[in-house]
Design an enzyme around this catalytic site. Structure first.
Site, PDB file in Angstrom:
ATOM      1  N   SER A  35      -1.351  -0.266   5.583  1.00 14.42           N
ATOM      2  CA  SER A  35      -2.339  -0.713   4.853  1.00 14.42           C
ATOM      3  C   SER A  35      -2.611  -2.164   4.954  1.00 14.42           C
ATOM      4  O   SER A  35      -3.603  -2.867   5.178  1.00 14.42           O
ATOM      5  CB  SER A  35      -2.414  -0.195   3.410  1.00 14.42           C
ATOM      6  N   GLY A  40      -4.389  -6.515   4.888  1.00  4.23           N
ATOM      7  CA  GLY A  40      -3.666  -7.732   4.246  1.00  4.23           C
ATOM      8  C   GLY A  40      -3.416  -7.227   3.033  1.00  4.23           C
ATOM      9  O   GLY A  40      -3.590  -6.072   2.480  1.00  4.23           O
ATOM     10  N   GLN A  43      -3.937  -7.443  -3.346  1.00  8.06           N
ATOM     11  CA  GLN A  43      -3.665  -7.786  -4.938  1.00  8.06           C
ATOM     12  C   GLN A  43      -2.384  -8.740  -4.638  1.00  8.06           C
ATOM     13  O   GLN A  43      -1.380  -8.608  -4.139  1.00  8.06           O
ATOM     14  CB  GLN A  43      -3.268  -6.493  -5.608  1.00  8.06           C
ATOM     15  N   GLU A  61       7.479  -6.457  -5.181  1.00  6.45           N
ATOM     16  CA  GLU A  61       8.615  -6.563  -4.108  1.00  6.45           C
ATOM     17  C   GLU A  61       8.087  -5.338  -3.049  1.00  6.45           C
ATOM     18  O   GLU A  61       8.474  -5.754  -1.814  1.00  6.45           O
ATOM     19  CB  GLU A  61       9.789  -6.130  -4.584  1.00  6.45           C
ATOM     20  N   ARG A  62       7.454  -4.387  -3.544  1.00 12.84           N
ATOM     21  CA  ARG A  62       7.105  -3.358  -2.328  1.00 12.84           C
ATOM     22  C   ARG A  62       6.081  -3.951  -1.460  1.00 12.84           C
ATOM     23  O   ARG A  62       6.274  -3.993  -0.282  1.00 12.84           O
ATOM     24  CB  ARG A  62       6.518  -1.999  -2.898  1.00 12.84           C
ATOM     25  N   ARG A  63       5.256  -4.787  -1.913  1.00  9.25           N
ATOM     26  CA  ARG A  63       4.134  -5.562  -0.963  1.00  9.25           C
ATOM     27  C   ARG A  63       4.874  -6.540  -0.150  1.00  9.25           C
ATOM     28  O   ARG A  63       4.563  -6.618   1.066  1.00  9.25           O
ATOM     29  CB  ARG A  63       2.983  -6.175  -2.077  1.00  9.25           C
ATOM     30  N   ASN A  97       6.382  -2.520 -13.307  1.00  7.67           N
ATOM     31  CA  ASN A  97       6.560  -1.401 -12.442  1.00  7.67           C
ATOM     32  C   ASN A  97       6.169  -0.024 -13.174  1.00  7.67           C
ATOM     33  O   ASN A  97       5.986   0.912 -12.485  1.00  7.67           O
ATOM     34  CB  ASN A  97       8.072  -1.573 -12.287  1.00  7.67           C
TER      35      ASN A  97
END
Length: 573
Positions: A35, A40, A43, A61-63, A97
């Site tokens: 994605s 890009g 958020q 952190e996942r992004r 989270n």
């Protein structure tokens, strides 16, 4: 320093933060990478500035992880920058989270536990900071009762939340033992629940005070208020604690029983005492008189159980001396000894009775004679050690008083008998020398006798002894007999006391120390023997049902005349 909102920050200037999330699902991460590559980062992430000029992730952190896989290190990504403290950063990370999908309850639990610590244990304040309901906070904190290995297994998806909720109710050592079995055998939640329920203990069957159990995490009722998967209501999943509380309570019950019985045994899994119930009458019982005498035996007692399923159960009375019990049962119904018969005539037929019965008299063998109940009696051969020691002390004191008060002629006779016994060497010579030195000093003689023996002692005391009159010499001889009391064997001691012609009643009567040594069953036996029970009448049995201290107090204040009322076991004749 102020930062435009949102800012754009290079990926290589961003450091990981205090993210409570530790598990990142590979499939979902792959989807996120695709994605971001296509669209890009829509958020912005949330970061805080560091003194080094770099930025620390608060949320997102996942992004960042996905972006590093698809963009170059100096790629600029959108970020919201806030200056916050370490504590605020941790709280924001947890809130951010928990609002997103996929965060594990155990991750929330560990993060919430830190927030509660920051709030000094104030759950209401912690729930407010987190934006959680008090119930959600309690549910998550309850997972902290899971052992670290269990929380790690839940985090790694090796077990489900249901498994963790069930294990949370067990002691951590048990959790660590059970976890490998759950994982290895791929136990379902229902299978684990059944196993835990099989080992759980019912709190409504507990004999101890359950006040502390009301809020205990090992109380399944507490778990039921928080978790959807529990081992039912009112169960204790901490068997060692349950057993320890049971044993402590039963120990208190046993102490109360010891007021009645000389011997009380707590029945445990690893203890198998040799014993038998004490029956009165019947093929396995003793006679009534013997049963009363058994009350004074050190092997007479009761058992109280701490075994699962029978906690606190008392069995009474019990005999802990099987050999003695067997003999007493046989003796209870044995025929009486036959009288000596007249000699048989040489010419009499073999079948002729020795003494022909009179008219109407039966020739059948006499029926076994049973004992007649005439009140309990102490058996001198079965006394407890404490009573034997007490009796010996009183007998020693009696012989000392006899030796110091009887006439010179009587004391010389006792001395002769003592020498004939072969136990003259039991005289406490050092005690005698010390006593002699004190008498000499009072008379104005400095003997220097202390610490000397043999010829030196004779030389030191010679002048004093030779100068003493007949009355003093008589006292010295009495002292010899008195000094033999403590060290002589009991047979010799009793023989000397009998020879003196004195009785124990002249020197002793039941005192407070004596009553304190007795159990309630022994007080009952003694009361019947010396007439104290008859003196109290109908009040005697109710009195024995009270605490021992109350019984002793009642005896101490009674107007009963104890003079001459000596139990048989205290007499030496």
């Amino acid at each position: 320093m102020s930062y435009p909102l949102p800012s754009r920050i290079p990926l290589n200037q961003i450091d990981p933060g205090k993210n409570p999330r530790r598990f990142f699902d590979p499939k979902k991460m792959a989807e996120l990478e695709a994605s971001i590559k296509a669209n890009g980062i829509a958020q912005p992430i949330l970061v805080r500035p560091l003194a080094s000029g770099r930025f620390e992730i608060i949320a997102g952190e996942r992004r960042v992880r996905a972006a590093t896989k698809v963009f170059p290190p100096d790629e600029l990504i959108p970020a919201l920058v806030r200056e916050v403290s370490d504590e605020e950063a941790a709280r924001l990370a947890l809130v951010e989270n928990t609002d997103r999908e996929g965060m594990m309850p155990v991750e929330e639990a560990e993060a919430a536990d830190k927030i509660v610590s920051e709030c000094n244990g104030d759950l209401a304040e912690a729930a407010s900071r987190l934006g959680w309901s008090p119930l959600k906070l309690r549910k998550r904190l309850s997972l902290m009762h899971c052992a670290k290995v269990v929380r790690a297994a839940l985090e790694d998806r090796l077990i489900t939340l249901g498994h963790a909720e069930l294990l949370a109710a067990a002691p951590q050592a048990k959790q660590e033992t059970a976890l490998p079995l759950v994982v290895q055998h791929q136990m379902t939640v229902e299978q684990l629940k059944a196993e835990l329920m099989r080992k759980a203990r019912k709190l409504d069957e507990a004999v101890f005070d359950r006040t502390e159990c009301a809020a205990c995490p090992h109380n399944s009722t507490v778990q039921a208020d928080l978790f959807s998967t529990t081992v039912g209501n009112d169960n204790c999943t901490n068997a060692p604690c349950y057993q320890a509380k049971t044993e402590a309570h039963v120990a208190v019950m046993a102490d109360a029983l010891r007021e009645t019985y000389p011997m009380v045994v707590m029945l445990k899994i690893d203890e198998k005492p040799v014993m038998t119930p004490l029956f009165v009458g019947g093929p396995a019982g003793v006679g009534q008189k013997q049963a009363e005498a058994c009350k004074t035996c050190e092997s007479y007692g009761a058992t109280i159980s701490v075994l699962p399923g029978s906690e606190g159960k008392v069995v009474e009375p019990i005999c802990f001396n099987l050999a003695c019990n067997t003999q007493k049962v046989k003796a209870a119904f044995a025929p009486p000894p036959t009288c000596a018969a007249y000699p048989k005539s040489p010419n009499a037929p073999a079948t002729q009775p020795l003494v022909p019965p009179t008219s109407g008299e039966s020739t059948a063998a006499p029926a076994p004679k049973t004992e007649e109940a005439d009140g309990p009696r102490f058996d001198p051969k079965s006394l407890r050690n404490g009573l034997m020691e007490y009796r010996r002390q009183r007998w020693n004191e009696a012989l000392i008083k006899i030796a110091l008060t009887y006439s010179p002629g009587e004391i010389r006779r006792l001395l002769v008998l003592l020498i004939l016994s072969g136990e003259a060497n039991h005289i406490n010579a050092q005690f005698y020398r010390d006593a002699m030195a004190q008498k000499a000093k009072k008379a104005g003689f400095e003997t220097g006798l202390v610490g000397k023996c043999g010829a030196d002692a004779i030389a030191a005391a010679k002048n004093f002894v030779l100068a003493s009159d007949e009355a003093a010499i008589d006292k010295f001889v009495g002292g010899i007999v008195a000094c033999a009391a403590e060290r002589s064997t009991q047979d010799t001691l009793t023989a000397l006391l009998r020879a003196s012609g004195a009785t124990i009643a002249q020197y002793w009567k039941p005192d407070a120390v004596f009553w304190s040594l007795l159990t309630k069953s022994e007080i009952d036996a003694l009361g019947s023997e010396i007439g104290l029970a008859a003196h109290f009448g109908d009040k005697w049995k109710p009195l024995l049902g009270k605490k021992k201290a109350e019984i002793e107090a009642a005896i101490a204040t009674t107007d009963f005349d104890f003079f001459g009322r000596v139990p048989a076991f205290m007499a030496w004749s």
